[in-house]
Write a protein that holds these residues in place. Structure first.
Motif, PDB file in Angstrom:
ATOM      1  N   SER A  55       0.841  -1.201   0.000  1.00 18.68           N
ATOM      2  CA  SER A  55       0.000   0.000   0.000  1.00 18.68           C
ATOM      3  C   SER A  55       0.876   1.251   0.000  1.00 18.68           C
ATOM      4  O   SER A  55       2.014   1.234   0.468  1.00 18.68           O
ATOM      5  N   GLU A  56       0.322   2.313  -0.520  1.00 14.70           N
ATOM      6  CA  GLU A  56       1.083   3.559  -0.577  1.00 14.70           C
ATOM      7  C   GLU A  56       1.345   4.100   0.821  1.00 14.70           C
ATOM      8  O   GLU A  56       2.444   4.583   1.115  1.00 14.70           O
ATOM      9  N   ALA A  57       0.340   3.999   1.704  1.00 14.00           N
ATOM     10  CA  ALA A  57       0.524   4.479   3.080  1.00 14.00           C
ATOM     11  C   ALA A  57       1.568   3.648   3.816  1.00 14.00           C
ATOM     12  O   ALA A  57       2.431   4.185   4.527  1.00 14.00           O
ATOM     13  N   GLY A  58       1.528   2.337   3.630  1.00 11.66           N
ATOM     14  CA  GLY A  58       2.511   1.470   4.274  1.00 11.66           C
ATOM     15  C   GLY A  58       3.905   1.684   3.740  1.00 11.66           C
ATOM     16  O   GLY A  58       4.893   1.682   4.489  1.00 11.66           O
ATOM     17  N   SER A  59       4.014   1.877   2.445  1.00  8.17           N
ATOM     18  CA  SER A  59       5.329   2.133   1.847  1.00  8.17           C
ATOM     19  C   SER A  59       5.905   3.451   2.340  1.00  8.17           C
ATOM     20  O   SER A  59       7.100   3.549   2.628  1.00  8.17           O
ATOM     21  N   ILE A  75      15.095   9.569   0.207  1.00  5.38           N
ATOM     22  CA  ILE A  75      14.083   9.315  -0.814  1.00  5.38           C
ATOM     23  C   ILE A  75      13.185  10.544  -0.868  1.00  5.38           C
ATOM     24  O   ILE A  75      12.626  10.958   0.144  1.00  5.38           O
ATOM     25  N   THR A  76      13.056  11.124  -2.045  1.00 10.81           N
ATOM     26  CA  THR A  76      12.239  12.331  -2.182  1.00 10.81           C
ATOM     27  C   THR A  76      10.983  12.021  -2.986  1.00 10.81           C
ATOM     28  O   THR A  76      11.049  11.322  -4.001  1.00 10.81           O
ATOM     29  N   ALA A  77       9.878  12.507  -2.521  1.00  6.36           N
ATOM     30  CA  ALA A  77       8.565  12.393  -3.170  1.00  6.36           C
ATOM     31  C   ALA A  77       8.219  10.957  -3.577  1.00  6.36           C
ATOM     32  O   ALA A  77       8.018  10.674  -4.758  1.00  6.36           O
ATOM     33  N   PRO A  78       8.145  10.032  -2.623  1.00  9.04           N
ATOM     34  CA  PRO A  78       7.763   8.660  -2.995  1.00  9.04           C
ATOM     35  C   PRO A  78       6.282   8.606  -3.376  1.00  9.04           C
ATOM     36  O   PRO A  78       5.442   9.263  -2.764  1.00  9.04           O
ATOM     37  N   ARG A  79       5.971   7.823  -4.390  1.00  5.70           N
ATOM     38  CA  ARG A  79       4.599   7.637  -4.840  1.00  5.70           C
ATOM     39  C   ARG A  79       4.357   6.163  -5.149  1.00  5.70           C
ATOM     40  O   ARG A  79       5.195   5.502  -5.732  1.00  5.70           O
ATOM     41  N   GLY A  80       3.193   5.675  -4.742  1.00  5.98           N
ATOM     42  CA  GLY A  80       2.809   4.306  -5.050  1.00  5.98           C
ATOM     43  C   GLY A  80       3.327   3.315  -4.032  1.00  5.98           C
ATOM     44  O   GLY A  80       4.046   3.646  -3.096  1.00  5.98           O
ATOM     45  N   ALA A  81       2.941   2.068  -4.229  1.00 11.41           N
ATOM     46  CA  ALA A  81       3.349   0.976  -3.347  1.00 11.41           C
ATOM     47  C   ALA A  81       4.664   0.374  -3.822  1.00 11.41           C
ATOM     48  O   ALA A  81       4.951   0.373  -5.021  1.00 11.41           O
ATOM     49  N   LEU A  82       5.453  -0.116  -2.898  1.00 15.06           N
ATOM     50  CA  LEU A  82       6.739  -0.713  -3.278  1.00 15.06           C
ATOM     51  C   LEU A  82       6.567  -1.939  -4.159  1.00 15.06           C
ATOM     52  O   LEU A  82       7.424  -2.230  -5.000  1.00 15.06           O
TER      53      LEU A  82
END
Length: 88
Positions: A55-59, A75-82
């Protein structure tokens, strides 16, 4: 021949030594409880790993903790799930 006293139940006639001890029941309960706790812990660990990677929140939570553990990783501006469409 009438007898006014009721006859005792058949279990009352058995000597106390004839009753088998219940030692193994305690160990079975302890082993069953320990196995249950281990199974529950494994399920919680798998569920947490699935949440953090899927999940994006979990990542985001995992990556913020990774920055605390390893300050050299940024890490800058992470988006999406790992495990999905991750971009940073």
């Amino acid at each position: 021949m009438s007898n006014d006293q009721p006859s005792p139940p058949p279990e009352a006639d058995a000597p106390l030594e004839a009753v088998a001890p219940r030692r193994h029941t305690r160990w079975r309960r302890v082993l069953g409880g320990t196995g249950g706790v281990l199974l529950l812990s494994a399920c919680a660990l798998i569920g947490t790993a699935w949440w953090t990677m899927g999940s994006e929140a979990g990542s985001g939570w995992l990556l913020s903790r990774l920055g605390d553990w390893m300050p050299s990783v940024q890490i800058t501006a992470p988006r999406g799930a790992l495990l999905g469409d991750f971009s940073a």
